[in-house]
Write a protein that holds these residues in place. Structure first.
Motif, PDB file in Angstrom:
ATOM      1  N   HIS A 139       0.828  -1.208   0.000  1.00 61.98           N
ATOM      2  CA  HIS A 139       0.000   0.000   0.000  1.00 61.98           C
ATOM      3  C   HIS A 139       0.868   1.266   0.000  1.00 61.98           C
ATOM      4  CE1 HIS A 139      -3.693  -2.164   0.204  1.00 61.98           C
ATOM      5  NE2 HIS A 139      -3.437  -2.689   1.389  1.00 61.98           N
ATOM      6  N   HIS A 142       2.216   1.657  -3.566  1.00 61.92           N
ATOM      7  CA  HIS A 142       1.173   2.120  -4.470  1.00 61.92           C
ATOM      8  C   HIS A 142       0.800   3.572  -4.183  1.00 61.92           C
ATOM      9  CE1 HIS A 142      -0.341  -2.189  -5.475  1.00 61.92           C
ATOM     10  NE2 HIS A 142       0.761  -1.867  -6.114  1.00 61.92           N
ATOM     11  N   THR A 147       3.322   5.633  -6.084  1.00 59.28           N
ATOM     12  CA  THR A 147       3.579   5.417  -7.511  1.00 59.28           C
ATOM     13  C   THR A 147       2.331   5.338  -8.386  1.00 59.28           C
ATOM     14  OG1 THR A 147       3.584   3.006  -7.196  1.00 59.28           O
ATOM     15  CG2 THR A 147       5.705   4.139  -7.012  1.00 59.28           C
ATOM     16  N   VAL A 148       1.169   5.106  -7.821  1.00 57.01           N
ATOM     17  CA  VAL A 148      -0.029   4.881  -8.623  1.00 57.01           C
ATOM     18  C   VAL A 148      -1.101   5.885  -8.231  1.00 57.01           C
ATOM     19  CG1 VAL A 148      -1.834   3.201  -9.169  1.00 57.01           C
ATOM     20  CG2 VAL A 148       0.494   2.407  -8.737  1.00 57.01           C
ATOM     21  N   TYR A 193      -4.353   6.853  -7.003  1.00 60.70           N
ATOM     22  CA  TYR A 193      -5.168   5.940  -6.207  1.00 60.70           C
ATOM     23  C   TYR A 193      -6.507   6.577  -5.883  1.00 60.70           C
ATOM     24  CZ  TYR A 193      -5.953   2.223  -2.793  1.00 60.70           C
ATOM     25  OH  TYR A 193      -6.437   1.154  -2.114  1.00 60.70           O
TER      26      TYR A 193
END
Length: 80
Positions: A38, A41, A44-45, A47
């Motif tokens: 988590h 992420h 980097t993502v 969300y």
């Protein structure tokens, strides 16, 4: 449990690293791994997610069944 110690000259992992395969990993391991995933992420993502929980309880409020998950990117991710 299966253990594999990496060779110091092996580029697949840091020297002395130990790879294990556990057919029944403890909850502490799964929770630690989830925190790392988590966190990665989160950095980097993009969300956009909706977290939720579903519970079935008896008349006294005891948990009988349930699961928790996340809806994100049009997918359902079941966590527990």
């Amino acid at each position: 449990m299966i253990r594999c110690v990496t060779n110091p000259s092996d580029a697949a992992g840091p020297p002395g690293a130990v790879l294990t395969l556990d057919p029944d990993p403890p909850g502490e391991f799964r929770a630690e791994l989830a925190r790392h995933i988590h966190a990665f992420h989160g950095q980097t993502v993009p969300y956009a997610a909706r977290r939720f929980g579903v519970a079935l309880r008896d008349a006294d409020g005891r948990l009988l069944a349930g699961f928790s998950g996340v809806m994100s990117w049009g997918w359902l991710f079941v966590e527990a």
